[in-house]
Write a protein that holds these residues in place. Structure first.
Motif, PDB file in Angstrom:
ATOM      1  N   ARG A  37       2.040   2.044  -3.535  1.00 49.15           N
ATOM      2  CA  ARG A  37       0.853   2.759  -4.148  1.00 49.15           C
ATOM      3  C   ARG A  37       0.760   4.085  -3.924  1.00 49.15           C
ATOM      4  O   ARG A  37       0.517   4.952  -4.931  1.00 49.15           O
ATOM      5  N   HIS A  38       0.965   4.395  -2.644  1.00 50.95           N
ATOM      6  CA  HIS A  38       1.042   5.962  -2.253  1.00 50.95           C
ATOM      7  C   HIS A  38       2.191   6.512  -3.344  1.00 50.95           C
ATOM      8  O   HIS A  38       1.865   7.650  -3.911  1.00 50.95           O
ATOM      9  N   ASN A  41     -12.340   9.638  -0.013  1.00 45.73           N
ATOM     10  CA  ASN A  41     -11.468  10.009   1.297  1.00 45.73           C
ATOM     11  C   ASN A  41     -11.414   8.735   1.902  1.00 45.73           C
ATOM     12  O   ASN A  41     -12.554   8.145   2.719  1.00 45.73           O
ATOM     13  N   VAL A  42     -10.425   8.048   2.413  1.00 41.93           N
ATOM     14  CA  VAL A  42     -10.331   6.794   3.151  1.00 41.93           C
ATOM     15  C   VAL A  42      -9.913   7.227   4.604  1.00 41.93           C
ATOM     16  O   VAL A  42      -9.009   7.974   4.703  1.00 41.93           O
ATOM     17  N   LEU A  93      -8.062  20.447  -3.467  1.00 47.89           N
ATOM     18  CA  LEU A  93      -7.239  19.704  -4.537  1.00 47.89           C
ATOM     19  C   LEU A  93      -5.951  20.382  -4.749  1.00 47.89           C
ATOM     20  O   LEU A  93      -4.886  19.800  -5.078  1.00 47.89           O
ATOM     21  N   ARG A 125       2.587  17.932  -3.984  1.00 46.01           N
ATOM     22  CA  ARG A 125       3.350  17.074  -4.935  1.00 46.01           C
ATOM     23  C   ARG A 125       4.059  17.498  -5.755  1.00 46.01           C
ATOM     24  O   ARG A 125       5.556  17.082  -5.789  1.00 46.01           O
ATOM     25  N   MET A 174      -1.556  14.599 -14.334  1.00 44.64           N
ATOM     26  CA  MET A 174      -2.332  15.798 -13.295  1.00 44.64           C
ATOM     27  C   MET A 174      -3.402  16.263 -14.290  1.00 44.64           C
ATOM     28  O   MET A 174      -4.501  16.323 -13.756  1.00 44.64           O
ATOM     29  N   MET A 222       4.668  23.406 -14.231  1.00 44.80           N
ATOM     30  CA  MET A 222       3.430  23.059 -13.493  1.00 44.80           C
ATOM     31  C   MET A 222       3.616  23.691 -12.040  1.00 44.80           C
ATOM     32  O   MET A 222       2.428  24.304 -11.653  1.00 44.80           O
ATOM     33  N   ARG A 254      -7.031   3.027  -2.515  1.00 41.79           N
ATOM     34  CA  ARG A 254      -5.773   3.634  -2.311  1.00 41.79           C
ATOM     35  C   ARG A 254      -5.560   4.755  -3.706  1.00 41.79           C
ATOM     36  O   ARG A 254      -5.423   5.706  -3.570  1.00 41.79           O
ATOM     37  N   HIS A 255      -5.862   3.783  -4.873  1.00 47.39           N
ATOM     38  CA  HIS A 255      -5.917   4.610  -5.865  1.00 47.39           C
ATOM     39  C   HIS A 255      -6.794   5.711  -6.306  1.00 47.39           C
ATOM     40  O   HIS A 255      -6.695   6.739  -6.583  1.00 47.39           O
ATOM     41  N   ASP A 273      -3.308  19.670  -2.639  1.00 43.82           N
ATOM     42  CA  ASP A 273      -2.531  18.436  -2.749  1.00 43.82           C
ATOM     43  C   ASP A 273      -1.554  18.414  -3.780  1.00 43.82           C
ATOM     44  O   ASP A 273      -0.523  17.981  -3.643  1.00 43.82           O
ATOM     45  N   MET A 274      -2.173  18.856  -5.134  1.00 43.54           N
ATOM     46  CA  MET A 274      -1.237  18.940  -6.137  1.00 43.54           C
ATOM     47  C   MET A 274      -0.093  19.951  -6.129  1.00 43.54           C
ATOM     48  O   MET A 274       1.080  19.551  -6.377  1.00 43.54           O
ATOM     49  N   ASP A 298      -6.395  -4.776  -8.779  1.00 44.75           N
ATOM     50  CA  ASP A 298      -6.701  -3.699  -8.244  1.00 44.75           C
ATOM     51  C   ASP A 298      -6.792  -2.443  -9.210  1.00 44.75           C
ATOM     52  O   ASP A 298      -7.613  -1.670  -8.789  1.00 44.75           O
ATOM     53  N   ASN A 340      -6.111   8.520  -4.225  1.00 44.55           N
ATOM     54  CA  ASN A 340      -5.142   9.208  -4.397  1.00 44.55           C
ATOM     55  C   ASN A 340      -5.562  10.424  -5.631  1.00 44.55           C
ATOM     56  O   ASN A 340      -5.005  11.333  -6.074  1.00 44.55           O
ATOM     57  N   ILE A 341      -6.488   9.782  -6.608  1.00 46.39           N
ATOM     58  CA  ILE A 341      -7.231  10.648  -7.455  1.00 46.39           C
ATOM     59  C   ILE A 341      -7.697  11.839  -6.641  1.00 46.39           C
ATOM     60  O   ILE A 341      -7.691  13.016  -7.232  1.00 46.39           O
ATOM     61  N   GLY A 342      -8.192  11.458  -5.660  1.00 47.27           N
ATOM     62  CA  GLY A 342      -9.122  12.424  -4.791  1.00 47.27           C
ATOM     63  C   GLY A 342     -10.804  12.391  -4.899  1.00 47.27           C
ATOM     64  O   GLY A 342     -11.225  13.144  -4.201  1.00 47.27           O
ATOM     65  N   ARG A 362      -8.795  -3.019  -1.038  1.00 46.55           N
ATOM     66  CA  ARG A 362      -7.926  -2.126  -0.408  1.00 46.55           C
ATOM     67  C   ARG A 362      -7.135  -1.130  -1.220  1.00 46.55           C
ATOM     68  O   ARG A 362      -7.065   0.121  -1.308  1.00 46.55           O
ATOM     69  N   GLU A 363      -6.480  -1.886  -2.235  1.00 42.83           N
ATOM     70  CA  GLU A 363      -5.345  -1.123  -2.996  1.00 42.83           C
ATOM     71  C   GLU A 363      -6.173  -0.205  -4.129  1.00 42.83           C
ATOM     72  O   GLU A 363      -5.753   0.760  -4.335  1.00 42.83           O
ATOM     73  N   GLU A 365       0.875  -1.336  -0.016  1.00 43.78           N
ATOM     74  CA  GLU A 365       0.132  -0.082  -0.054  1.00 43.78           C
ATOM     75  C   GLU A 365       0.850   1.241  -0.195  1.00 43.78           C
ATOM     76  O   GLU A 365       0.429   2.119  -0.652  1.00 43.78           O
ATOM     77  N   ARG A 384      -6.202  13.666 -14.485  1.00 44.34           N
ATOM     78  CA  ARG A 384      -7.043  13.831 -12.959  1.00 44.34           C
ATOM     79  C   ARG A 384      -7.860  15.048 -12.891  1.00 44.34           C
ATOM     80  O   ARG A 384      -9.125  14.576 -12.470  1.00 44.34           O
ATOM     81  N   ILE A 385      -7.361  16.019 -13.372  1.00 46.77           N
ATOM     82  CA  ILE A 385      -7.978  17.464 -12.978  1.00 46.77           C
ATOM     83  C   ILE A 385      -9.540  17.275 -14.101  1.00 46.77           C
ATOM     84  O   ILE A 385     -10.678  17.581 -13.623  1.00 46.77           O
ATOM     85  N   ASN A 419       1.675   6.956  -6.534  1.00 43.05           N
ATOM     86  CA  ASN A 419       0.523   8.159  -6.995  1.00 43.05           C
ATOM     87  C   ASN A 419       1.027   9.165  -6.852  1.00 43.05           C
ATOM     88  O   ASN A 419       0.633  10.206  -7.647  1.00 43.05           O
ATOM     89  N   PHE A 473     -12.268  14.901 -12.687  1.00 40.54           N
ATOM     90  CA  PHE A 473     -12.849  15.762 -11.700  1.00 40.54           C
ATOM     91  C   PHE A 473     -13.843  16.759 -12.648  1.00 40.54           C
ATOM     92  O   PHE A 473     -15.075  16.587 -11.966  1.00 40.54           O
TER      93      PHE A 473
END
Lengths: 238, 238
Positions: free
Chosen positions: A54-55, B63-64, A149, A156, B153, A86, B54-55, A152-153, B11, B58-60, B50-51, A51, B156-157, A58, B160
């Motif tokens: 995975r973090h 919320n875990v 958001l 990173r 990025m 960026m 997490r993915h 967070d970005m 996953d 991380n995309i957002g 679970r994994e 896990e 991902r945006i 990502n 969203f």
DNA sequence: CTCCCTATAATTATCGATAATATATTGCAT
DNA sequence: ATGCAATATATTATCGATAATTATAGGGAG
């Protein structure tokens, strides 16, 4: 990273340590990292390590390939440039927000942080401390900008930048550069005080553009030396 | 998402399906999702689930929270604005790169994609197809811009944005709006052809700004109705 | 000597079970 | 009836073992 979720779980702790190790170049670019190895290091099963991988994947610092493991990505010329573009863009967005959301007490605190930074660069030549202080200012703005958001970005991206700059930190930082960037921070603060989002955006970009031109030459040098040093013997595999 | 890693692992597959479910509002904002439930749905153990969580986290999109599970985040006014600001900024970065890296054949292909889009908006009023075609153009640019991190990025945006717009897609899209955005795409293409990064950046932002003003009112309406509808009975908990 | 095929070893992916934790419920005292 | 405390339940976090997969080393053929 993601909205103050407790770091009490093992996978988060491991991920944070791995990230720190990579950013500080204790784990080198291109290196492969094995689940078992990390699991033994932290005396845990390999499930949390998965896990954690995975973090970090990502975040973008490592690349997980199925049934092979994970390897740290490498530093390339165009990547450096990309990260800076960026960074400028996203820092601009956050500062744009911050111009309307920062409260008076927060502005006062920010003024102090910047003053501390300005004083620090004249007192010590430990460039890592300079960087840390500079990052503190940026992090403060991001944290109180009201951005979710975007924060967070930005975090990173700033992490990436920190990683890429770590290896040349001693070269590109000078007293004069520190003073000049402190001045640029003050300009940014003035834009916040004036509640001017457009100006904040422009000045945020200007601040990072200054850093960009300062780091360009040493980083280019480093990458050239690096590639000349390792390519003759053949492909690295470890 | 991260550099063509094989989607053969469970996953990744689960994560992709969950993401799609959330973006298309089959799993609603604020909903809690349980490992066991998803595990049973896909007939797997909960480890891959679970994994997958997490993915998606991380995309957002979710919320875990430790020992509680994961819940889909909600749509808020300031989040909508934030996503748009990020989208404009990052699309600008990618288009800036694309202006110097897109090859002639790619430009030709892009011209065709845009023409298809322009034709589509006059032929059907299925707004979801409009959105899909529009996203295809953006994805093509991102894919061939040479961007790595920035592409991730931006993806991902854009995800969203797709999520936030899905619920109002039928309202904000019209023939005229489609024609106008097609025109803006053509302007962007012209900047690419002219190899002008600054212009590409400006026009990329202009394109999304157009979308921003078009979506602002319907989305505002939706959010107002939404909050009026659910607050009186009390806090939702499922 | 080189190339291809096979067998082996190393590593990850998945599973099922157990431990740890937070929330909800129930009983009791006030 | 209400507030608090102890208990019960549901859910996740972690572990150890097994299955699946890939890369590698070695042997044989050309």
């Amino acid at each position: 990273m993601a909205a103050e979720s407790d770091d009490r779980t093992q996978d988060r702790q491991i991920a944070d340590i791995l990230i720190e190790d990579i950013v500080e170049w204790r784990i080198l670019p291109g290196a492969w990292i094995r689940e078992r190895e990390i699991a033994e290091r932290f005396n845990v099963s390999h499930a949390p390590v998965r896990e954690a991988f995975r973090h970090v994947a990502n975040i973008g610092l490592i690349n997980v390939v199925p049934w092979r493991g994970a390897h740290v990505i490498e530093v390339h010329r165009h990547t450096v440039n990309e990260v800076f573009e960026m960074w400028k863009a996203m820092f601009g967005v956050v500062c744009r927000l911050a111009a309307t959301t920062l409260t008076e007490p927060q502005l006062a605190e920010l003024r102090i942080l910047i003053a501390e930074y300005a004083e620090l660069v004249t007192q010590t030549d430990n460039t890592f401390e300079h960087l840390a202080a500079s990052n503190r200012v940026g992090a403060f703005i991001a944290r109180h900008s009201g951005a979710g958001l975007a924060k967070d970005m930005l975090d990173r991206i700033a992490l990436f930048a920190r990683w890429q700059h770590h290896v040349i930190a001693q070269e590109y930082f000078s007293i004069e550069a520190g003073k000049e960037s402190a001045e640029l921070y003050r300009d940014l603060l003035a834009a916040f005080v004036a509640r001017d989002p457009d100006s904040a955006d422009r000045r945020a970009r200007a601040l990072l553009r200054f850093l960009q031109v300062k780091t360009a030459a040493p980083l280019e040098d480093y990458l050239r030396r690096q590639s000349e040093a390792v390519t003759p013997p053949g492909k690295v595999k470890t």
